[in-house]
Design a protein around this motif. Structure first.
Motif, PDB file in Angstrom:
ATOM      1  N   ALA A  57       1.143  -1.491   0.016  1.00 43.31           N
ATOM      2  CA  ALA A  57      -0.085   0.135   0.078  1.00 43.31           C
ATOM      3  C   ALA A  57       0.956   1.271  -0.165  1.00 43.31           C
ATOM      4  CB  ALA A  57      -0.926   0.182   1.235  1.00 43.31           C
ATOM      5  N   THR A  58       1.551   1.680   0.973  1.00 38.24           N
ATOM      6  CA  THR A  58       2.478   2.756   0.869  1.00 38.24           C
ATOM      7  C   THR A  58       3.637   2.679  -0.540  1.00 38.24           C
ATOM      8  OG1 THR A  58       3.202   2.118   3.527  1.00 38.24           O
ATOM      9  CG2 THR A  58       4.510   3.799   2.444  1.00 38.24           C
ATOM     10  N   THR A  59       4.241   1.663  -0.607  1.00 43.82           N
ATOM     11  CA  THR A  59       4.198   1.406  -1.519  1.00 43.82           C
ATOM     12  C   THR A  59       4.480   2.537  -3.336  1.00 43.82           C
ATOM     13  OG1 THR A  59       6.433   0.199  -1.356  1.00 43.82           O
ATOM     14  CG2 THR A  59       6.388   0.733  -3.425  1.00 43.82           C
ATOM     15  N   ILE A  60       3.234   1.603  -2.807  1.00 44.54           N
ATOM     16  CA  ILE A  60       2.371   1.503  -4.384  1.00 44.54           C
ATOM     17  C   ILE A  60       1.964   3.729  -4.793  1.00 44.54           C
ATOM     18  CG2 ILE A  60      -0.351   1.517  -5.133  1.00 44.54           C
ATOM     19  CD1 ILE A  60      -0.155  -1.571  -4.757  1.00 44.54           C
ATOM     20  N   THR A  61       1.136   3.605  -3.337  1.00 43.56           N
ATOM     21  CA  THR A  61       0.695   5.581  -3.111  1.00 43.56           C
ATOM     22  C   THR A  61       2.003   6.423  -3.354  1.00 43.56           C
ATOM     23  OG1 THR A  61      -0.848   4.449  -1.515  1.00 43.56           O
ATOM     24  CG2 THR A  61      -0.262   6.946  -1.772  1.00 43.56           C
ATOM     25  N   SER A  62       2.822   5.610  -2.339  1.00 43.15           N
ATOM     26  CA  SER A  62       4.367   6.928  -2.511  1.00 43.15           C
ATOM     27  C   SER A  62       4.796   6.823  -4.323  1.00 43.15           C
ATOM     28  CB  SER A  62       6.045   6.081  -2.360  1.00 43.15           C
ATOM     29  OG  SER A  62       5.104   5.876  -0.610  1.00 43.15           O
ATOM     30  N   LEU A  63       4.600   5.509  -4.755  1.00 42.76           N
ATOM     31  CA  LEU A  63       4.247   5.487  -6.294  1.00 42.76           C
ATOM     32  C   LEU A  63       3.898   6.567  -7.761  1.00 42.76           C
ATOM     33  CD1 LEU A  63       7.013   4.551  -8.447  1.00 42.76           C
ATOM     34  CD2 LEU A  63       5.486   2.244  -8.743  1.00 42.76           C
ATOM     35  N   LEU A  64       2.309   6.095  -7.420  1.00 43.86           N
ATOM     36  CA  LEU A  64       1.598   7.178  -7.663  1.00 43.86           C
ATOM     37  C   LEU A  64       1.592   8.468  -7.907  1.00 43.86           C
ATOM     38  CD1 LEU A  64      -0.974   4.648  -7.079  1.00 43.86           C
ATOM     39  CD2 LEU A  64      -0.776   4.796  -9.357  1.00 43.86           C
ATOM     40  N   LEU A  65       1.928   8.959  -6.514  1.00 43.43           N
ATOM     41  CA  LEU A  65       2.401  10.418  -6.220  1.00 43.43           C
ATOM     42  C   LEU A  65       3.363  10.545  -6.911  1.00 43.43           C
ATOM     43  CD1 LEU A  65       1.299  10.972  -2.921  1.00 43.43           C
ATOM     44  CD2 LEU A  65      -0.019  10.919  -4.290  1.00 43.43           C
ATOM     45  N   ALA A  66       4.185   9.930  -6.878  1.00 40.06           N
ATOM     46  CA  ALA A  66       6.001  10.203  -7.692  1.00 40.06           C
ATOM     47  C   ALA A  66       5.907  10.317  -9.619  1.00 40.06           C
ATOM     48  CB  ALA A  66       6.945   9.368  -7.469  1.00 40.06           C
TER      49      ALA A  66
END
Length: 261
Positions: A57-66
């Protein structure tokens, strides 16, 4: 966080909406205990959801925002309006799932995990939750790679997750759908009557109809099985017909037992 809460609400809301429809307008009577199947399939969904959230969850959200901040990925090579980015994102993500689904049938290691899903002896909305944690975590790695390479925007991904969950619950559900509606729906999307063949004990039928949201991939790539006769479809896997040995722990251990088709 609000997007995640909305996704979870729609996921469980959709599941119980289709359950109520199945109780009122069931396509066929259960051949084994519906309650016991749900008490097996729902715990799988809960632990898979927790594991997926903790790992990805955290990695996917961070990647989407990046992606949005740094304008990385294929969709950011040229300026596109948001609606077009969203449409292309959904199409690409759905095609990736189609390929992943096909590989789960063709690659022996992947099939060991995916057969947990196909071992369900009846098909209804709870079957949409019946996956082994190993398959869920492997699919998460594919999601990360796709999000990064394509440059999927956050809101596009949230919309895709909502659509894919509703679609999976719908085409697994055991509800009576008007024939005229399905004949139109199948031209672009995946109705229950199409996906029933994918859960057939006949290997030739099971190794077809891989589409999740869209049916066009099966139609264009020659993996579609379609006929009007639905009553002859026998659901499940030929090598796993003992319902007493398809409980929660049996499914958790299934990938590590003897190989089967």
């Amino acid at each position: 966080m609000q997007n995640e809460n909305l996704r979870i609400l729609l996921y469980w809301g959709g599941l119980f909406f289709f359950l109520l429809l199945e109780l009122h307008r069931s396509y066929r009577a259960p051949s084994v205990s519906k309650l016991r199947r749900w008490l097996t399939n729902l715990p799988l969904s809960v632990i898979n959801g927790i594991a997926y959230h903790l790992v990805f969850a955290t990695t996917i959200t961070s990647l989407l925002l990046a992606n949005e901040t740094n304008q990385t990925g294929l969709l950011n090579v040229a300026p596109l309006p948001f609606w077009l980015k969203t449409l292309v994102s959904i199409i690409i993500l759905d095609f990736v799932i189609y390929i992943w689904h096909l590989l789960n049938h063709e690659v022996p290691l992947f099939w060991r995990f995916h057969r947990v899903h196909h071992s369900d002896m009846n098909m209804d909305a709870s079957t949409a939750n019946r996956f082994h944690m190993g398959e869920i975590l492997l699919s998460g790695l594919l999601r990360l790679a796709t999000i990064h390479a394509v440059g999927i925007p956050l809101m596009s991904y949230v919309l895709f997750e909502i659509l894919v969950n509703i679609s999976i619950q719908f085409h697994h559900s055991s509800i009576t759908v008007p024939y005229a509606f399905e004949k139109i729906w199948v031209l672009l999307f995946t109705p229950p009557s199409l996906h029933r063949f994918h859960h057939s004990v006949k290997i030739k039928e099971r190794d077809s109809n891989y589409g999740v949201i869209f049916s066009i991939w099966d139609r264009f790539l020659g993996t579609m099985t379609w006929r009007d006769d639905q009553d002859s479809i026998r659901i499940g896997i030929g090598s796993h017909r003992d319902f007493a040995r398809l409980g929660f722990w049996d499914l958790m251990l299934m990938p590590f037992t003897r190989q089967s088709r």
